[in-house]
Design a protein around this motif. Structure first.
Motif, mmCIF file in Angstrom:
data_model
loop_
_atom_site.group_PDB
_atom_site.id
_atom_site.type_symbol
_atom_site.label_atom_id
_atom_site.label_comp_id
_atom_site.label_asym_id
_atom_site.label_seq_id
_atom_site.Cartn_x
_atom_site.Cartn_y
_atom_site.Cartn_z
ATOM 1 N N ALA A 174 20.774 6.341 3.099
ATOM 2 C CA ALA A 174 21.799 5.890 2.336
ATOM 3 C C ALA A 174 21.360 4.681 1.437
ATOM 4 C CB ALA A 174 23.060 5.199 3.245
ATOM 5 N N PHE A 175 20.519 3.908 1.724
ATOM 6 C CA PHE A 175 20.089 2.831 0.833
ATOM 7 C C PHE A 175 19.272 3.509 -0.124
ATOM 8 C CE2 PHE A 175 18.586 -1.808 0.970
ATOM 9 C CZ PHE A 175 17.770 -1.901 -0.032
ATOM 10 N N ALA A 176 18.370 4.199 0.038
ATOM 11 C CA ALA A 176 17.802 5.082 -1.149
ATOM 12 C C ALA A 176 16.916 4.440 -1.866
ATOM 13 C CB ALA A 176 18.848 5.858 -1.810
ATOM 14 N N ALA A 177 15.904 3.650 -1.094
ATOM 15 C CA ALA A 177 14.932 2.942 -2.045
ATOM 16 C C ALA A 177 14.086 4.157 -2.555
ATOM 17 C CB ALA A 177 14.160 2.120 -1.130
ATOM 18 N N PRO A 178 13.168 3.864 -3.601
ATOM 19 C CA PRO A 178 12.206 4.923 -4.081
ATOM 20 C C PRO A 178 11.439 5.586 -2.915
ATOM 21 C CG PRO A 178 12.568 3.106 -5.363
ATOM 22 C CD PRO A 178 13.155 2.686 -4.433
ATOM 23 N N VAL A 179 10.716 4.509 -1.996
ATOM 24 C CA VAL A 179 9.870 5.222 -1.239
ATOM 25 C C VAL A 179 10.341 4.494 0.267
ATOM 26 C CG1 VAL A 179 7.497 5.284 -0.025
ATOM 27 C CG2 VAL A 179 7.747 5.361 -2.773
ATOM 28 N N THR A 180 10.275 5.263 1.315
ATOM 29 C CA THR A 180 10.461 5.172 2.675
ATOM 30 C C THR A 180 9.245 5.518 3.574
ATOM 31 O OG1 THR A 180 12.863 5.355 2.559
ATOM 32 C CG2 THR A 180 11.571 5.393 4.748
ATOM 33 N N MET A 181 8.599 4.193 3.941
ATOM 34 C CA MET A 181 7.398 4.409 5.150
ATOM 35 C C MET A 181 7.929 4.384 6.447
ATOM 36 S SD MET A 181 4.845 4.252 2.910
ATOM 37 C CE MET A 181 3.782 4.339 4.231
ATOM 38 N N LEU A 182 7.637 5.481 7.165
ATOM 39 C CA LEU A 182 7.822 5.553 8.941
ATOM 40 C C LEU A 182 6.588 4.785 9.280
ATOM 41 C CD1 LEU A 182 9.353 9.209 9.052
ATOM 42 C CD2 LEU A 182 10.553 7.051 8.558
ATOM 43 N N GLY A 244 19.751 9.803 0.145
ATOM 44 C CA GLY A 244 18.833 10.587 0.819
ATOM 45 C C GLY A 244 17.712 11.333 -0.081
ATOM 46 N N LYS A 245 17.718 10.819 -1.245
ATOM 47 C CA LYS A 245 16.665 11.341 -2.248
ATOM 48 C C LYS A 245 15.360 10.544 -2.575
ATOM 49 C CE LYS A 245 20.170 13.457 -5.222
ATOM 50 N NZ LYS A 245 20.695 13.623 -6.625
ATOM 51 N N GLY A 246 15.004 9.666 -1.576
ATOM 52 C CA GLY A 246 14.030 8.913 -1.381
ATOM 53 C C GLY A 246 12.784 9.624 -1.000
ATOM 54 N N ILE A 247 11.579 9.312 -1.211
ATOM 55 C CA ILE A 247 10.329 9.802 -0.588
ATOM 56 C C ILE A 247 10.111 9.114 0.685
ATOM 57 C CG2 ILE A 247 7.883 10.142 -1.201
ATOM 58 C CD1 ILE A 247 9.113 9.606 -4.200
ATOM 59 N N ILE A 248 9.711 10.010 1.531
ATOM 60 C CA ILE A 248 9.329 9.545 3.005
ATOM 61 C C ILE A 248 7.594 9.760 3.255
ATOM 62 C CG2 ILE A 248 9.554 9.827 5.577
ATOM 63 C CD1 ILE A 248 12.369 10.569 4.988
ATOM 64 N N SER A 249 7.154 8.781 3.653
ATOM 65 C CA SER A 249 5.816 8.760 3.902
ATOM 66 C C SER A 249 5.371 8.376 5.316
ATOM 67 C CB SER A 249 4.831 8.132 3.008
ATOM 68 O OG SER A 249 3.692 7.907 3.227
ATOM 69 N N LYS A 250 4.598 8.969 6.059
ATOM 70 C CA LYS A 250 4.344 8.842 7.322
ATOM 71 C C LYS A 250 2.994 7.833 7.543
ATOM 72 C CE LYS A 250 6.472 12.861 9.221
ATOM 73 N NZ LYS A 250 6.415 14.011 10.002
ATOM 74 N N SER A 251 2.423 7.620 6.530
ATOM 75 C CA SER A 251 0.988 6.749 6.698
ATOM 76 C C SER A 251 0.867 6.273 5.063
ATOM 77 C CB SER A 251 -0.284 7.786 6.982
ATOM 78 O OG SER A 251 -0.335 8.679 6.258
ATOM 79 N N SER A 252 -0.274 5.184 5.164
ATOM 80 C CA SER A 252 -0.662 4.858 3.972
ATOM 81 C C SER A 252 -2.178 4.034 4.269
ATOM 82 C CB SER A 252 0.307 3.630 3.421
ATOM 83 O OG SER A 252 0.309 2.539 4.430
ATOM 84 N N ARG A 253 -2.743 3.877 3.030
ATOM 85 C CA ARG A 253 -4.092 3.075 3.502
ATOM 86 C C ARG A 253 -3.952 2.119 2.035
ATOM 87 N NH1 ARG A 253 -8.766 6.621 4.482
ATOM 88 N NH2 ARG A 253 -10.041 4.868 3.840
ATOM 89 N N TRP A 254 -5.019 0.901 2.416
ATOM 90 C CA TRP A 254 -5.587 0.199 1.196
ATOM 91 C C TRP A 254 -6.971 0.564 0.804
ATOM 92 C CZ3 TRP A 254 -3.365 -3.585 -1.409
ATOM 93 C CH2 TRP A 254 -2.123 -4.251 -1.001
ATOM 94 N N GLU A 255 -7.011 0.964 -0.412
ATOM 95 C CA GLU A 255 -8.458 1.033 -1.197
ATOM 96 C C GLU A 255 -8.977 -0.296 -1.558
ATOM 97 O OE1 GLU A 255 -9.408 3.989 -0.968
ATOM 98 O OE2 GLU A 255 -7.659 5.386 -1.072
#
Length: 359
Positions: A174-182, A244-255
């Motif tokens: 509902a908040f709908a930020a550009p990206v949601t990190m799980l 509900g249109k934000g992007i969901i990502s399950k992982s991330s990493r620092w370069e």
């Protein structure tokens, strides 16, 4: 016979009662400081005329992350609250000792967000955490916690939600930020304490420490109002919101920096990158040369970046959220930026024109 509208009962907190349709400051003492002044947690509470849920919004768990304090200030002065059902329970400055020192950490150099649920007789930080956990958290039906990146490390507007927490994810959609990190829960965090009490919890990250960023603030206010509509605290809006249109990502990493030297970034926040792309270079400060490229090791979206001009070998430089179709995700992020309402200069308290995802 015409039905009467239900009226909300007074809101009780720590022995104080707040009448329906009023706004009030309430301070709860957690201890005393070295000058023997009260160490308190002060809440700014807006209690609606009609009954409904209670939403807790917190900012400055880290003392220099001030965007959240401004988000709360703007929210509490918004005309939409005239139609509030329920209670908006806000704490604009959780970590007051760090806030007054303009630092992230407590005076004993500990991170408040690693001390929850705290202790009634413990350190200064433990007492603050205990007050939040015992005096405020039980009163609410959901929590939105406001954060930023570190100094010189801005974050793309994003949410952090515990993987597998369906109720929190629903609120986040509902908040709908550009990206949601799980992201997994961490021991001693405010988020973990809320999870144990089965309180939906959304952590909003945007901008960087010690700076007020207009786009990050506007995304935050817009997202909170949308979440309140989802909870039934505000009536539905005719204006479209990208729920509900934000992007969901399950992982991330620092370069990280492959060597030390001058850091020259080539990629902005919110941009798509692919494995093998050059994100920037580390240039030698003496002797010239082309420099060493910083190579992306994953496909995704840049959600955080180091803005310092110098780097040691191993410094974290680009935070990339792993996303399979990064190009499509970048388009969605730009669309979310475009959906921010245009404001006339006289309506914008930060009149300098900002882009939500600056280079």
């Amino acid at each position: 016979m015409e039905k009467r509208s239900r009226k909300s009962p007074p809101f009780e907190i720590n022995g104080e009662y707040i009448s329906p349709g009023t706004r009030q400051l309430v301070s709860i003492q957690a201890g005393t400081t070295m000058s023997n002044h009260p160490l308190s947690v002060t809440a700014d509470i807006f209690h609606g005329k009609k009954p409904g849920p209670c939403l807790l919004i917190t900012a400055c768990v880290h003392g220099d992350e001030i965007n959240g304090t401004e988000i709360i200030r703007r929210l509490l002065t918004s005309p939409v609250l005239k139609r509030l059902s329920g209670t908006l329970l806000t704490i604009p400055i959780v970590n007051f000792p760090a806030f007054t020192s303009r630092t992230r950490y407590l005076p004993d150099r500990r991170d408040l967000n690693r001390i929850f649920p705290g202790s009634e007789k413990g350190s200064q930080g433990a007492r603050l955490a205990y007050t939040i956990t015992k005096k405020f958290l039980p009163l609410c039906d959901a929590v939105i916690d406001l954060h930023t990146g570190a100094i010189n490390r801005p974050n793309l507007p994003q949410l952090r939600i515990a993987a597998g927490d369906a109720s929190s994810l629903e609120l986040g959609r509902a908040f709908a930020a550009p990206v949601t990190m799980l992201s997994p829960l961490r021991d001693g965090t405010f988020r973990e304490s809320a999870f144990k009490l089965e309180k939906p919890f959304v952590l909003y990250e945007a901008g960087e420490a010690s700076r007020l960023d207009a786009a990050s603030i506007r995304f935050g206010v817009q997202g909170i109002i949308a979440a309140m509509r989802h909870m039934g605290m505000l009536p539905p809006s005719k204006a479209a919101h990208p729920s509900g249109k934000g992007i969901i990502s399950k992982s991330s990493r620092w370069e990280r920096a492959p060597s030390g030297g001058l850091f020259v970034p080539h990629v902005a926040l919110g941009k798509a990158v692919a494995t093998g792309d050059i994100l920037g270079i580390i240039a030698p400060p003496v002797g010239g040369g082309d420099g060493t490229p910083i190579i992306s090791t994953t496909d995704g979206i840049v959600i955080g970046r180091n803005n310092e001009g110098l780097a040691d070998e191993g410094d974290a430089l680009f935070h990339v959220a792993s996303i399979r179709d990064a190009g499509s995700a970048e388009t969605q992020i730009q669309e979310s930026n475009d959906r921010l309402p245009e404001l006339h200069a006289e309506e914008e308290e930060h009149p300098m024109r900002y882009h939500a995802f600056p280079d």
